[in-house]
Design an enzyme around this catalytic site. Structure first.
Site, PDB file in Angstrom:
ATOM      1  N   CYS A 215     -12.411 -21.326  29.639  1.00  0.00           N
ATOM      2  CA  CYS A 215     -13.090 -20.072  30.019  1.00  0.00           C
ATOM      3  C   CYS A 215     -14.572 -20.402  30.141  1.00  0.00           C
ATOM      4  O   CYS A 215     -15.334 -20.184  29.206  1.00  0.00           O
ATOM      5  CB  CYS A 215     -12.845 -18.993  28.968  1.00  0.00           C
TER       6      CYS A 215
ATOM      7  N   GLY B 276     -21.200 -21.628  32.580  1.00  0.00           N
ATOM      8  CA  GLY B 276     -21.259 -23.078  32.699  1.00  0.00           C
ATOM      9  C   GLY B 276     -22.202 -23.784  31.762  1.00  0.00           C
ATOM     10  O   GLY B 276     -22.401 -25.000  31.885  1.00  0.00           O
TER      11      GLY B 276
ATOM     12  N   LYS C  96     -21.868 -24.487  28.491  1.00  0.00           N
ATOM     13  CA  LYS C  96     -21.148 -25.477  27.682  1.00  0.00           C
ATOM     14  C   LYS C  96     -20.490 -26.526  28.569  1.00  0.00           C
ATOM     15  O   LYS C  96     -20.407 -27.694  28.205  1.00  0.00           O
ATOM     16  CB  LYS C  96     -20.121 -24.767  26.796  1.00  0.00           C
TER      17      LYS C  96
ATOM     18  N   ASP D 219     -12.521 -20.218  35.568  1.00  0.00           N
ATOM     19  CA  ASP D 219     -12.852 -18.808  35.351  1.00  0.00           C
ATOM     20  C   ASP D 219     -12.167 -18.019  36.463  1.00  0.00           C
ATOM     21  O   ASP D 219     -12.015 -18.515  37.576  1.00  0.00           O
ATOM     22  CB  ASP D 219     -14.363 -18.564  35.387  1.00  0.00           C
TER      23      ASP D 219
ATOM     24  N   ASP E 119      -7.030 -18.105  36.531  1.00  0.00           N
ATOM     25  CA  ASP E 119      -6.783 -17.415  35.256  1.00  0.00           C
ATOM     26  C   ASP E 119      -6.302 -18.430  34.226  1.00  0.00           C
ATOM     27  O   ASP E 119      -5.241 -19.042  34.391  1.00  0.00           O
ATOM     28  CB  ASP E 119      -5.731 -16.321  35.480  1.00  0.00           C
TER      29      ASP E 119
ATOM     30  N   ASP F 202     -13.677 -21.534  24.622  1.00  0.00           N
ATOM     31  CA  ASP F 202     -14.741 -20.595  24.255  1.00  0.00           C
ATOM     32  C   ASP F 202     -14.254 -19.232  24.743  1.00  0.00           C
ATOM     33  O   ASP F 202     -14.523 -18.820  25.865  1.00  0.00           O
ATOM     34  CB  ASP F 202     -16.056 -20.999  24.916  1.00  0.00           C
TER      35      ASP F 202
ATOM     36  N   CYS G  88     -18.365 -15.681  20.319  1.00  0.00           N
ATOM     37  CA  CYS G  88     -19.703 -15.179  19.972  1.00  0.00           C
ATOM     38  C   CYS G  88     -19.571 -13.803  19.336  1.00  0.00           C
ATOM     39  O   CYS G  88     -20.303 -12.875  19.660  1.00  0.00           O
ATOM     40  CB  CYS G  88     -20.612 -15.132  21.205  1.00  0.00           C
TER      41      CYS G  88
END
Length: 476
Positions: A242, A246, A248, A266, A293, A323, A373
């Protein structure tokens, strides 16, 4: 000290969060009063920016020392000669830390008031100027060159094009209007440039609009930790499941010295284009981005040949970063979240679907890093506990570098397992005022410690796949 109100949440969402931070295991480990105090500190800190702006140097194109030197010159220009230190992180050699000055409490407010949306306001607090699309309200006679006080409409109550607004608004600082009210609301629909150039923000952070493109990437500190924990090696095939926008992905490619293959997925076309743009800007050729997906990235039909594009055969990747899409309840600054409890809780099932795909796509002896996060127990420690049960082939691993705290109790993980996790908890420190005088008196070690603790809410878990997946794992 707090200069903004604590984050505004729906009551059911606040109660849900509180259940995590004041759960039975937490209360048994400390007093209930202490747990409740930490939770209130969390709500207050979420509405304020971290103490440091974090910049990742693109070591593929430039050395850290060169970029640090260029940044010194840039900050001198932006801050009108004000001297602000730039620190290289001792455990993240490609990361630079810039202290955020503030809050500045003696800014004289102007009669001319402009209202911006909450998301625009969050960006302003972290150093951005006000772009035209973010302006919701401006006075009738506002023209280019006017001194303007900028306020955030954290409740989303101000109507677009209003001439004044008297409900809840949070002062963000002063600026100079670059355009008139007429140009903002009656001009061309594609007017997207700077509308108000901030000159006296409450929090003084550097602006990175078109600053050192290709050399630096603005990234929160925990986000910069993730790729180091994944520890990619040159020549490997790595999946960022995911990936948008961009940050990471490109970090992984840079750490691999652009040698190998980094697949980025993505499902939103515009976000995939952003990944490609960032990889190109940073001079990285090993990144291949696909609009796909992630929950469908596992190829079940071996006959179908996709020529290196998704979906992929089982056990195709040396390392995988998940992530995961999450509730984002660790983002800072964030003065208001209007999400319902149903929306906040909707991410756990999606994360598990992605987790299942990631485990299947990972080779034996491969590494899987899971990160979010957010600060919820359900999306973090509970997911780790579930994964260890659902996938016997996974072993939890210690992380290096270790900068965050250990995991939160309440999900049934052992003390040893909690120590292998990294949780970045915004309630770890009380808010601190920072000015040039306090910076002069601060030791470098103390500033690094503050930067490590006073950042966004984030979570990292690292797994080793110790054997082939074999039988299908449970997704319950």
């Amino acid at each position: 000290m707090s200069v903004f109100p604590k984050i505004s949440l729906r009551p059911e969402v606040e109660n849900y969060l509180k259940e995590s931070f004041v759960n039975k295991e937490v209360v048994s480990a400390s007093r209930k009063q202490e747990a409740e105090r930490k939770f209130e500190t969390l709500l207050t800190n979420l509405s304020h920016p971290p103490s440091f702006t974090t910049v990742r140097v693109n070591t593929h194109l430039a050395s850290v020392e060169r970029v640090k030197s260029l940044l010194h010159v840039e900050l001198q220009k932006q801050f009108n000669g004000l001297s602000v230190p730039i620190l290289q992180h001792p455990d993240l050699p490609d990361v630079l830390l810039i202290p955020v000055i503030g809050p500045r409490r003696n800014i004289k407010k102007q009669q001319c008031e402009a209202i911006v949306g909450a998301q625009c306001g969050n960006a302003v607090i972290r150093g951005a100027h006000v772009y035209v699309p973010g302006i919701v309200s401006a006075p009738k006679f506002m023209k280019a060159g006017d001194a303007v006080s900028v306020y955030s409409d954290i409740k989303g109550k101000c109507k677009k094009g209003a001439k004044e607004f008297d409900e809840i608004k949070i002062f963000l600082g002063n600026g100079i209007s670059e355009v008139s009210r007429k140009e903002i609301f009656n001009g061309l629909p594609d007017l997207r440039g700077i509308g108000i150039r901030m000159t006296e923000p409450v929090y003084l952070s550097p602006s990175f609009d078109s600053v050192l493109p290709g050399y630096v990437f603005l990234q929160n500190l925990p986000s910069a930790v993730v790729a180091h924990v994944l520890n990619p090696q040159p020549g490997e095939k790595i999946l960022d499941l995911c990936a948008a926008p961009g940050g990471k992905t490109t970090h992984i490619a840079a750490l691999m010295r652009d040698q190998g293959e980094v697949i980025a997925l993505d499902k939103i076309p515009s976000k995939v284009e952003k990944i490609k743009q960032n990889a190109s800007l940073l001079g990285l050729n090993s990144v291949r981005a696909f609009c796909f997906d992630g929950t469908k990235a596992l190829k079940l039909d071996i006959i179908d040949d996709t020529e290196g594009a998704p979906p992929f055969l089982p056990e195709s990747f040396d390392r995988i970063l998940l992530d995961a899409p999450c509730s984002g309840m660790g983002q800072r600054p964030n003065m208001a979240c209007t999400w319902t409890l149903k929306e906040v809780m909707s991410y756990q099932p999606l994360q598990r679907k992605l987790f299942h795909v990631a485990v299947e796509l990972l080779r034996p002896a491969g590494v899987l890093v899971y990160s979010t996060c957010t600060v919820t127990l359900a999306e973090n420690e509970e997911q780790v506990a579930w994964a260890l049960t659902a996938f016997p082939c996974l072993q939890l691993q210690a992380q290096e570098p270790r900068i965050g705290g250990e995991g939160m109790v309440g999900a049934g993980l052992s003390p040893e397992q909690l120590k292998q996790l990294q949780r970045f908890d915004p309630s770890a420190v009380l808010l601190q005022d920072m000015d040039t005088e306090s910076l002069r008196d601060s030791r470098r070690e103390d500033m690094i410690l503050l930067a490590n603790k006073d950042c966004i809410g984030f979570f990292i878990a690292k797994f080793l796949k110790c054997k082939s997946t074999g039988e299908k794992a449970s997704q319950k």
